[in-house]
Enzyme design. Structure first.
Site, PDB file in Angstrom:
ATOM      1  N   ASN A 210      -5.264  -5.021   2.727  1.00  0.00           N
ATOM      2  CA  ASN A 210      -6.045  -3.876   2.681  1.00  0.00           C
ATOM      3  C   ASN A 210      -7.540  -4.281   2.018  1.00  0.00           C
ATOM      4  OD1 ASN A 210      -5.697  -3.405  -0.233  1.00  0.00           O
ATOM      5  ND2 ASN A 210      -3.595  -2.867   0.436  1.00  0.00           N
ATOM      6  N   ASP A 279       2.104  -0.317   2.188  1.00  0.00           N
ATOM      7  CA  ASP A 279       3.364   0.848   2.274  1.00  0.00           C
ATOM      8  C   ASP A 279       4.324   0.045   3.441  1.00  0.00           C
ATOM      9  OD1 ASP A 279       2.275   2.876   0.660  1.00  0.00           O
ATOM     10  OD2 ASP A 279       0.844   3.208   2.078  1.00  0.00           O
ATOM     11  N   LYS A 289       3.599 -20.897  13.161  1.00  0.00           N
ATOM     12  CA  LYS A 289       2.251 -20.138  13.639  1.00  0.00           C
ATOM     13  C   LYS A 289       2.571 -19.652  14.578  1.00  0.00           C
ATOM     14  CE  LYS A 289      -2.529 -20.432  14.835  1.00  0.00           C
ATOM     15  NZ  LYS A 289      -3.601 -21.377  14.989  1.00  0.00           N
ATOM     16  N   ASP A 306       8.849   1.337  -3.107  1.00  0.00           N
ATOM     17  CA  ASP A 306       7.706   2.207  -3.709  1.00  0.00           C
ATOM     18  C   ASP A 306       7.829   1.881  -5.273  1.00  0.00           C
ATOM     19  OD1 ASP A 306       5.948   4.061  -5.292  1.00  0.00           O
ATOM     20  OD2 ASP A 306       5.917   5.438  -3.414  1.00  0.00           O
ATOM     21  N   ILE A 307       6.956   1.180  -5.611  1.00  0.00           N
ATOM     22  CA  ILE A 307       7.112   0.423  -7.239  1.00  0.00           C
ATOM     23  C   ILE A 307       6.949   1.813  -8.141  1.00  0.00           C
ATOM     24  CG2 ILE A 307       5.952  -0.958  -8.948  1.00  0.00           C
ATOM     25  CD1 ILE A 307       4.753  -2.435  -6.559  1.00  0.00           C
ATOM     26  N   PHE A 323      -2.066   6.195  -8.866  1.00  0.00           N
ATOM     27  CA  PHE A 323      -3.487   6.425  -8.241  1.00  0.00           C
ATOM     28  C   PHE A 323      -3.012   6.919  -6.895  1.00  0.00           C
ATOM     29  CE2 PHE A 323      -7.338   4.742  -9.789  1.00  0.00           C
ATOM     30  CZ  PHE A 323      -6.835   4.234 -11.178  1.00  0.00           C
ATOM     31  N   LYS A 337       1.664  14.422  -5.298  1.00  0.00           N
ATOM     32  CA  LYS A 337       1.901  12.988  -5.643  1.00  0.00           C
ATOM     33  C   LYS A 337       2.540  13.364  -7.023  1.00  0.00           C
ATOM     34  CE  LYS A 337       0.237   9.560  -3.441  1.00  0.00           C
ATOM     35  NZ  LYS A 337      -0.816   8.817  -2.720  1.00  0.00           N
ATOM     36  N   LYS A 341       6.361  12.291  -7.058  1.00  0.00           N
ATOM     37  CA  LYS A 341       6.852  10.892  -7.838  1.00  0.00           C
ATOM     38  C   LYS A 341       7.003  11.320  -9.179  1.00  0.00           C
ATOM     39  CE  LYS A 341       4.569   7.991  -4.463  1.00  0.00           C
ATOM     40  NZ  LYS A 341       4.075   6.585  -4.133  1.00  0.00           N
TER      41      LYS A 341
HETATM   42  O1  PMT Z   1      -9.587  -2.650  -5.993  1.00  0.00           O
HETATM   43  P1  PMT Z   1     -10.871  -1.788  -5.770  1.00  0.00           P
HETATM   44  O2  PMT Z   1     -11.801  -2.459  -4.714  1.00  0.00           O
HETATM   45  O3  PMT Z   1     -11.441  -1.812  -6.875  1.00  0.00           O
HETATM   46  O4  PMT Z   1     -10.416  -0.273  -5.082  1.00  0.00           O
HETATM   47  C1  PMT Z   1      -9.621   0.438  -6.131  1.00  0.00           C
HETATM   48  C2  PMT Z   1      -8.563   1.142  -5.431  1.00  0.00           C
HETATM   49  C3  PMT Z   1      -9.324   2.177  -4.443  1.00  0.00           C
HETATM   50  C4  PMT Z   1      -7.472   0.435  -4.788  1.00  0.00           C
HETATM   51  C5  PMT Z   1      -7.774   2.054  -6.462  1.00  0.00           C
HETATM   52  O5  PMT Z   1      -8.640   2.927  -7.337  1.00  0.00           O
HETATM   53  C6  PMT Z   1      -6.721   2.824  -5.766  1.00  0.00           C
HETATM   54  O6  PMT Z   1      -6.818   3.747  -5.386  1.00  0.00           O
HETATM   55  N1  PMT Z   1      -5.366   2.263  -5.869  1.00  0.00           N
HETATM   56  C7  PMT Z   1      -4.285   2.797  -5.252  1.00  0.00           C
HETATM   57  C8  PMT Z   1      -4.594   2.802  -3.864  1.00  0.00           C
HETATM   58  C9  PMT Z   1      -3.319   2.978  -3.155  1.00  0.00           C
HETATM   59  O7  PMT Z   1      -2.522   2.435  -2.672  1.00  0.00           O
HETATM   60  O8  PMT Z   1      -3.077   4.359  -2.965  1.00  0.00           O
HETATM   61  P2  PMT Z   1      -2.042   5.121  -2.272  1.00  0.00           P
HETATM   62  O9  PMT Z   1      -2.220   6.379  -2.202  1.00  0.00           O
HETATM   63  O10 PMT Z   1      -1.595   4.539  -1.105  1.00  0.00           O
HETATM   64  O11 PMT Z   1      -0.744   4.914  -3.223  1.00  0.00           O
HETATM   65  C10 PMT Z   1      -0.397   5.751  -4.228  1.00  0.00           C
HETATM   66  C11 PMT Z   1       0.145   5.042  -5.346  1.00  0.00           C
HETATM   67  O12 PMT Z   1       1.388   4.468  -4.926  1.00  0.00           O
HETATM   68  C12 PMT Z   1      -0.488   3.865  -6.080  1.00  0.00           C
HETATM   69  O13 PMT Z   1      -0.715   4.022  -7.580  1.00  0.00           O
HETATM   70  C13 PMT Z   1      -0.012   2.460  -5.572  1.00  0.00           C
HETATM   71  O14 PMT Z   1      -0.140   1.726  -6.577  1.00  0.00           O
HETATM   72  C14 PMT Z   1       1.701   3.077  -5.550  1.00  0.00           C
HETATM   73  N2  PMT Z   1       2.332   2.368  -4.728  1.00  0.00           N
HETATM   74  C15 PMT Z   1       2.142   2.357  -3.093  1.00  0.00           C
HETATM   75  C16 PMT Z   1       2.878   2.016  -2.341  1.00  0.00           C
HETATM   76  C17 PMT Z   1       4.171   1.025  -2.937  1.00  0.00           C
HETATM   77  N3  PMT Z   1       4.786   0.396  -2.020  1.00  0.00           N
HETATM   78  N4  PMT Z   1       4.281   1.075  -4.231  1.00  0.00           N
HETATM   79  C18 PMT Z   1       3.474   1.806  -5.024  1.00  0.00           C
HETATM   80  O15 PMT Z   1       3.761   1.544  -6.456  1.00  0.00           O
END
Ligand code: PMT
Length: 406
Positions: A210, A279, A289, A306-307, A323, A337, A341
């Protein structure tokens, strides 16, 4: 109180005409509440007497590596351990070169080798010496190793030339150190931060990823360190220079990030999940390849672990901040969220708008927690990180003092 109050600074003075400005710097640092111990190279003592620094710092001045009396009082190892910061001002081209190659043939260079504290260097030299490729390469190398380079400034030089190479004004150096130290809001706490994207392999040359650049997570790591925390950063692949924090672990996939974070989280007081963790990941990664001989190709994706949820579900969990990156209904998704969570705080940013988010140098956040919320309007990621870290510190301390009073 200033951010320098109580800080222990070893001020290294090397032999250049700007050494006299280090006297004013000593006075300013002490006025700001720092304890200062001055270590001078032999050449520096030809410009300013150690007695001047002794009077201004209120401490004996250190000059000799093998002075037994000085060694027994506070030798190079004790000085190196005592320091919260080693500041070399002025730093000559010669000292910068010696620092780069790791010489330890006098007191000051040995203190720099032996210290685990941060090092800051304020260069001062003739403009041609500053411009010399050797000096430039040395400075770049030190900066890559995490040494903070303060200046130099541009202007008239003692040799009659004009250009870059003047020592930054002492007040400016003091201001830079103030922002370096932050205000200690997270002093004594361990903060674990995830940053950047993950890469989910399809075959040895292709992956799903991403747009995360890591800028937000790295800025948070630096802000937490400035606020006094012990910071461990777990980062996916980025093009950024590693921030100056206690520990940086590089991982690639969501599964690696999961394992790394779960191994470190038991010692964390605060966890901030700023990484854009995939995700979904390909169910299998081909070990060779994949050839492009089919018109269509189907990839089966499987949900990653999901961490964030795993961290917040731990029986003894840290203060957990997630985030959220959303293209619509930001506030609602953030609040959902928080509950779904069972997080302590959610920091939500827009994606696909002119409000920061992925890759940008700027960001804006809607932050919510149980019983409150706030907006952090568009600003540089450094500023947003500082504001978020202070909100986290506030909520963390409020939650813990409520627990203590129960
Ligand atoms: O890195 P930059 O270019 O500076 O951009 C910053 C950012 C936009 C990446 C950052 O500010 C941000 O929003 N990070 C979280 C992005 C994200 O994956 O959002 P989400 O809504 O999909 O996930 C929600 C939360 O679950 C996040 O805290 C993520 O770390 C966590 N997660 C998601 C999937 C997973 N398998 N495990 C997780 O822990």
């Amino acid at each position: 109180m200033t951010n320098l109050t109580g800080k222990q600074i070893v001020l290294g003075v090397t032999g250049g005409i700007a050494a006299y400005k280090a006297a004013e710097l000593t006075r300013l640092l002490r006025n700001a509440g720092a304890s200062v111990r001055v270590a001078m190279t032999r050449a520096a003592t030809a410009f300013v007497s150690p007695l001047t620094f002794q009077a201004l710092s209120g401490n004996p001045v250190h000059t000799e590596l093998l002075d037994t009396e000085e060694e027994s009082a506070m030798g190079h190892i004790s000085l190196a351990r005592w320091a919260d910061l080693v500041l070399i001002a002025p730093a000559t081209a010669d000292f910068i070169a010696r620092l780069r190659i790791g010489l330890g043939d006098d007191l000051l260079s040995t203190v720099c080798l032996a210290t685990r504290a941060s090092i800051a260097v304020a260069p001062a030299m003739n403009q041609a010496m500053w411009d010399n490729p050797a000096t430039q390469e040395n400075v770049r190398c030190l900066s890559d190793r995490g040494v903070r380079i303060l200046g130099p400034a541009e202007g008239d030089q003692a040799c009659g030339e004009v250009g870059l190479g003047r020592l930054l004004e002492p007040q400016r150096i003091c201001d830079e150190l103030e922002s370096f130290f932050g205000d200690g809001a997270l002093a004594g706490l361990s903060v674990l931060i995830s940053a950047g994207p993950t890469r989910e392999p399809i075959d040895p040359v292709r992956y799903i990823s991403n747009r995360s650049s890591g800028k937000m997570g790295y800025a948070l790591a630096e802000a937490a360190a400035r606020a006094g925390a012990k910071v461990s950063l777990v980062t996916g692949p980025t093009a950024l220079k590693a921030p100056r924090v206690n520990e940086v672990s590089w991982v690639e996939s969501a599964a690696e990030m999961y394992r790394c974070i779960m191994s470190k989280v038991p010692s964390a007081d605060i966890y901030i999940g700023a990484a854009a963790v995939a995700d979904y990941s390909p169910e299998t990664a081909a070990d060779r390849k994949i050839k492009k001989d089919q018109l269509e190709m189907v990839l089966t994706l499987r949900k990653t672990q999901d961490i964030l949820s795993a961290v917040s579900a731990l029986p003894k969990r840290p203060f957990t901040v997630g985030f959220a990156a959303e293209t619509d209904d930001l506030e609602n998704y953030a609040r959902q969220k928080l509950v779904a969570k069972s997080l302590d705080m959610v920091a939500a940013n827009w994606v696909g708008r002119d409000e920061g988010g992925f890759e940008n140098d700027d960001n804006a956040l809607f932050v919510c927690w149980n019983g409150g919320d706030t907006y952090l309007p568009l600003a540089s990621k450094k500023t947003i990180a500082e504001q978020l870290i202070h909100l986290i510190a506030e909520r963390y301390h409020a939650q813990n003092s409520a627990k203590d009073s129960r």
